[in-house]
Design a protein around this motif. Structure first.
Motif, PDB file in Angstrom:
ATOM      1  N   SER A  26     -65.618 -18.259  -1.909  1.00 18.67           N
ATOM      2  CA  SER A  26     -66.548 -17.238  -2.628  1.00 18.67           C
ATOM      3  C   SER A  26     -67.824 -17.610  -2.458  1.00 18.67           C
ATOM      4  CB  SER A  26     -66.221 -17.591  -4.057  1.00 18.67           C
ATOM      5  OG  SER A  26     -66.665 -18.700  -4.738  1.00 18.67           O
ATOM      6  N   LEU A  27     -68.059 -18.564  -1.937  1.00 21.49           N
ATOM      7  CA  LEU A  27     -69.669 -19.090  -1.681  1.00 21.49           C
ATOM      8  C   LEU A  27     -70.173 -18.533  -0.142  1.00 21.49           C
ATOM      9  CD1 LEU A  27     -69.818 -22.782  -2.842  1.00 21.49           C
ATOM     10  CD2 LEU A  27     -70.589 -20.790  -3.935  1.00 21.49           C
ATOM     11  N   ALA A  28     -69.023 -18.189   0.466  1.00 24.51           N
ATOM     12  CA  ALA A  28     -69.695 -18.043   2.117  1.00 24.51           C
ATOM     13  C   ALA A  28     -69.731 -16.377   2.327  1.00 24.51           C
ATOM     14  CB  ALA A  28     -68.505 -18.715   2.951  1.00 24.51           C
ATOM     15  N   ASP A  29     -70.051 -15.897   3.381  1.00 26.98           N
ATOM     16  CA  ASP A  29     -70.233 -14.736   3.984  1.00 26.98           C
ATOM     17  C   ASP A  29     -68.601 -14.448   4.370  1.00 26.98           C
ATOM     18  OD1 ASP A  29     -70.252 -12.520   5.535  1.00 26.98           O
ATOM     19  OD2 ASP A  29     -72.446 -12.935   6.231  1.00 26.98           O
ATOM     20  N   PRO A  30     -68.269 -13.154   3.999  1.00 28.44           N
ATOM     21  CA  PRO A  30     -66.999 -12.782   4.138  1.00 28.44           C
ATOM     22  C   PRO A  30     -66.592 -12.787   5.770  1.00 28.44           C
ATOM     23  CG  PRO A  30     -67.709 -11.254   2.731  1.00 28.44           C
ATOM     24  CD  PRO A  30     -68.829 -12.167   3.005  1.00 28.44           C
ATOM     25  N   ARG A  31     -67.702 -12.343   6.521  1.00 30.76           N
ATOM     26  CA  ARG A  31     -67.248 -12.489   7.783  1.00 30.76           C
ATOM     27  C   ARG A  31     -67.056 -13.760   8.627  1.00 30.76           C
ATOM     28  NH1 ARG A  31     -72.685  -8.901   8.738  1.00 30.76           N
ATOM     29  NH2 ARG A  31     -73.320 -10.619   7.500  1.00 30.76           N
ATOM     30  N   VAL A  32     -68.024 -14.398   7.953  1.00 33.75           N
ATOM     31  CA  VAL A  32     -67.911 -16.143   8.460  1.00 33.75           C
ATOM     32  C   VAL A  32     -66.570 -16.568   8.190  1.00 33.75           C
ATOM     33  CG1 VAL A  32     -68.685 -18.304   8.115  1.00 33.75           C
ATOM     34  CG2 VAL A  32     -70.295 -16.657   8.323  1.00 33.75           C
ATOM     35  N   ARG A  33     -65.953 -16.284   6.817  1.00 37.18           N
ATOM     36  CA  ARG A  33     -64.774 -16.553   6.334  1.00 37.18           C
ATOM     37  C   ARG A  33     -63.684 -16.159   7.244  1.00 37.18           C
ATOM     38  NH1 ARG A  33     -65.800 -14.967   0.524  1.00 37.18           N
ATOM     39  NH2 ARG A  33     -64.316 -13.420   1.125  1.00 37.18           N
ATOM     40  N   GLU A  34     -63.696 -15.016   7.682  1.00 35.29           N
ATOM     41  CA  GLU A  34     -62.778 -14.539   8.370  1.00 35.29           C
ATOM     42  C   GLU A  34     -62.776 -14.831   9.850  1.00 35.29           C
ATOM     43  OE1 GLU A  34     -59.467 -12.224   9.441  1.00 35.29           O
ATOM     44  OE2 GLU A  34     -60.589 -12.285   7.463  1.00 35.29           O
ATOM     45  N   ARG A  35     -63.803 -15.162  10.537  1.00 37.72           N
ATOM     46  CA  ARG A  35     -63.842 -15.891  11.741  1.00 37.72           C
ATOM     47  C   ARG A  35     -63.308 -17.076  11.738  1.00 37.72           C
ATOM     48  NH1 ARG A  35     -63.013 -16.010  16.541  1.00 37.72           N
ATOM     49  NH2 ARG A  35     -64.527 -17.099  17.850  1.00 37.72           N
ATOM     50  N   GLU A  36     -63.701 -17.886  10.625  1.00 36.50           N
ATOM     51  CA  GLU A  36     -63.062 -19.328  10.395  1.00 36.50           C
ATOM     52  C   GLU A  36     -61.485 -19.299  10.322  1.00 36.50           C
ATOM     53  OE1 GLU A  36     -64.153 -23.089   7.574  1.00 36.50           O
ATOM     54  OE2 GLU A  36     -63.660 -21.300   6.583  1.00 36.50           O
ATOM     55  N   ARG A  37     -60.911 -18.355   9.728  1.00 36.94           N
ATOM     56  CA  ARG A  37     -59.508 -18.007   9.286  1.00 36.94           C
ATOM     57  C   ARG A  37     -58.766 -17.794  10.587  1.00 36.94           C
ATOM     58  NH1 ARG A  37     -59.462 -16.020   4.744  1.00 36.94           N
ATOM     59  NH2 ARG A  37     -60.435 -14.212   5.154  1.00 36.94           N
ATOM     60  N   ASP A  38     -59.664 -16.787  11.302  1.00 40.12           N
ATOM     61  CA  ASP A  38     -58.915 -16.596  12.656  1.00 40.12           C
ATOM     62  C   ASP A  38     -58.854 -17.696  13.973  1.00 40.12           C
ATOM     63  OD1 ASP A  38     -58.332 -14.701  14.681  1.00 40.12           O
ATOM     64  OD2 ASP A  38     -60.172 -15.008  15.624  1.00 40.12           O
ATOM     65  N   LEU A  39     -59.810 -18.511  13.450  1.00 37.87           N
ATOM     66  CA  LEU A  39     -59.632 -19.750  14.383  1.00 37.87           C
ATOM     67  C   LEU A  39     -58.789 -20.726  14.087  1.00 37.87           C
ATOM     68  CD1 LEU A  39     -63.680 -20.158  15.160  1.00 37.87           C
ATOM     69  CD2 LEU A  39     -62.208 -19.506  16.733  1.00 37.87           C
ATOM     70  N   LEU A  40     -58.855 -20.939  12.826  1.00 34.52           N
ATOM     71  CA  LEU A  40     -57.772 -21.971  12.268  1.00 34.52           C
ATOM     72  C   LEU A  40     -56.384 -21.400  12.482  1.00 34.52           C
ATOM     73  CD1 LEU A  40     -59.617 -22.987   8.859  1.00 34.52           C
ATOM     74  CD2 LEU A  40     -59.166 -24.330  11.112  1.00 34.52           C
ATOM     75  N   GLU A  41     -56.080 -20.119  12.466  1.00 30.20           N
ATOM     76  CA  GLU A  41     -54.689 -19.522  12.580  1.00 30.20           C
ATOM     77  C   GLU A  41     -54.310 -19.700  14.374  1.00 30.20           C
ATOM     78  OE1 GLU A  41     -54.563 -15.521  11.344  1.00 30.20           O
ATOM     79  OE2 GLU A  41     -54.560 -16.462   9.073  1.00 30.20           O
ATOM     80  N   ARG A  42     -55.353 -19.425  14.999  1.00 29.39           N
ATOM     81  CA  ARG A  42     -55.099 -19.799  16.334  1.00 29.39           C
ATOM     82  C   ARG A  42     -54.942 -21.267  16.954  1.00 29.39           C
ATOM     83  NH1 ARG A  42     -60.145 -16.438  19.004  1.00 29.39           N
ATOM     84  NH2 ARG A  42     -59.184 -17.158  20.809  1.00 29.39           N
ATOM     85  N   ILE A  43     -55.544 -22.152  16.204  1.00 24.48           N
ATOM     86  CA  ILE A  43     -55.379 -23.450  16.501  1.00 24.48           C
ATOM     87  C   ILE A  43     -53.951 -23.676  15.958  1.00 24.48           C
ATOM     88  CG2 ILE A  43     -56.141 -25.601  16.030  1.00 24.48           C
ATOM     89  CD1 ILE A  43     -59.102 -24.656  15.918  1.00 24.48           C
ATOM     90  N   ALA A  44     -53.616 -23.380  14.968  1.00 27.10           N
ATOM     91  CA  ALA A  44     -52.355 -23.743  14.382  1.00 27.10           C
ATOM     92  C   ALA A  44     -51.368 -23.115  15.123  1.00 27.10           C
ATOM     93  CB  ALA A  44     -52.289 -23.153  12.788  1.00 27.10           C
ATOM     94  N   THR A  45     -51.282 -22.121  15.680  1.00 30.78           N
ATOM     95  CA  THR A  45     -50.268 -21.198  16.464  1.00 30.78           C
ATOM     96  C   THR A  45     -50.318 -22.071  17.797  1.00 30.78           C
ATOM     97  OG1 THR A  45     -50.861 -18.977  15.635  1.00 30.78           O
ATOM     98  CG2 THR A  45     -49.666 -19.390  17.746  1.00 30.78           C
ATOM     99  N   LEU A  46     -50.960 -22.661  18.304  1.00 29.07           N
ATOM    100  CA  LEU A  46     -51.285 -23.251  19.735  1.00 29.07           C
ATOM    101  C   LEU A  46     -50.671 -24.497  19.428  1.00 29.07           C
ATOM    102  CD1 LEU A  46     -54.538 -22.085  21.244  1.00 29.07           C
ATOM    103  CD2 LEU A  46     -52.492 -21.656  22.057  1.00 29.07           C
ATOM    104  N   GLU A  47     -50.882 -25.342  18.384  1.00 27.45           N
ATOM    105  CA  GLU A  47     -50.499 -26.749  18.323  1.00 27.45           C
ATOM    106  C   GLU A  47     -48.789 -26.728  18.419  1.00 27.45           C
ATOM    107  OE1 GLU A  47     -51.995 -27.751  14.266  1.00 27.45           O
ATOM    108  OE2 GLU A  47     -53.861 -28.593  15.193  1.00 27.45           O
ATOM    109  N   ASP A  48     -48.233 -25.629  18.137  1.00 25.51           N
ATOM    110  CA  ASP A  48     -46.718 -25.773  18.568  1.00 25.51           C
ATOM    111  C   ASP A  48     -46.296 -25.849  19.886  1.00 25.51           C
ATOM    112  OD1 ASP A  48     -46.305 -25.962  15.637  1.00 25.51           O
ATOM    113  OD2 ASP A  48     -46.128 -24.034  15.316  1.00 25.51           O
ATOM    114  N   ARG A  49     -47.189 -25.208  20.706  1.00 16.98           N
ATOM    115  CA  ARG A  49     -46.942 -25.057  22.244  1.00 16.98           C
ATOM    116  C   ARG A  49     -47.213 -26.475  22.957  1.00 16.98           C
ATOM    117  NH1 ARG A  49     -49.322 -19.099  22.991  1.00 16.98           N
ATOM    118  NH2 ARG A  49     -48.147 -18.039  21.396  1.00 16.98           N
TER     119      ARG A  49
END
Length: 199
Positions: A26-49
């Protein structure tokens, strides 16, 4: 070693905030939160490969750059989300004032450690394992909770507190004697003592 303990404590603090369900987003800019979430999801997806180390490293670099941008745009959120530990040099030059002494404890399974840091000195001492210190703390706590257990003579308290005090503070007593103010960063069972004496 002090830097590693500081990083672990910073990580532990963030974990405690998450357990307490503090919504840092709730403290962060929504665009930054979205970018962070996207990067973390992409990392999580790649960790299984397999064979994805290079791609993960690239995404982690992007995440670090995002952290830098976030620290610039919203330092308060960034400090909570990405806690930065204080190095020994920073503690001595930027945090501690002349006459102040920081005692940083780390209780470990095989050995415990004490760092004593002032603006002009640094000492490192090995202490007994956590189980040994914790048993002495547990023996002392009932007296701190119920002062009637002390009886008429405060020497009764000294018999229990003396060995523990000598064990954990003995190596740095000369530094304590020369200090105007002592700051304690407790660990494990030592938090119980700190709360009883300081809280």
């Amino acid at each position: 070693a002090l830097d590693v303990v500081q990083q672990a404590k910073a990580r532990s603090f963030l974990d405690q905030l998450q357990e307490a369900e503090v919504d840092l987003r709730s403290l962060a800019d929504p665009r930054v939160r979205e970018r962070e979430r996207d990067l973390l999801e992409r990392i999580a997806t790649l960790e299984d490969r397999q064979d994805s180390e290079a791609a993960i490293a690239e995404l982690e670099t992007e995440l670090k750059l995002l952290e830098v941008d976030l620290r610039r745009a919203d330092p308060r959120y960034a400090e909570l989300k990405y806690p930065r530990s204080c190095t020994l040099e920073e503690a001595q030059t930027e945090v501690l004032q002349p006459g102040e002494l920081l005692l940083e404890f780390h209780l470990g399974q095989k050995a415990s450690y004490l760092w004593a840091v002032s603006s002009s000195a640094f000492e490192f001492h090995r202490l007994p394992p956590a189980v040994e210190i914790e048993s002495q703390v547990q023996a002392l706590l009932p007296m701190l909770r119920d002062y009637n257990l002390l009886g008429q003579d405060a020497a009764y308290f000294t018999a229990q507190a003396g060995p523990l005090s000598e064990q954990i503070l003995g190596p740095v007593l000369p530094l304590i004697d020369r200090s105007d103010r002592v700051l304690v960063a407790a660990d494990g069972a030592l938090h119980s003592l700190q709360r009883r004496f300081c809280g």
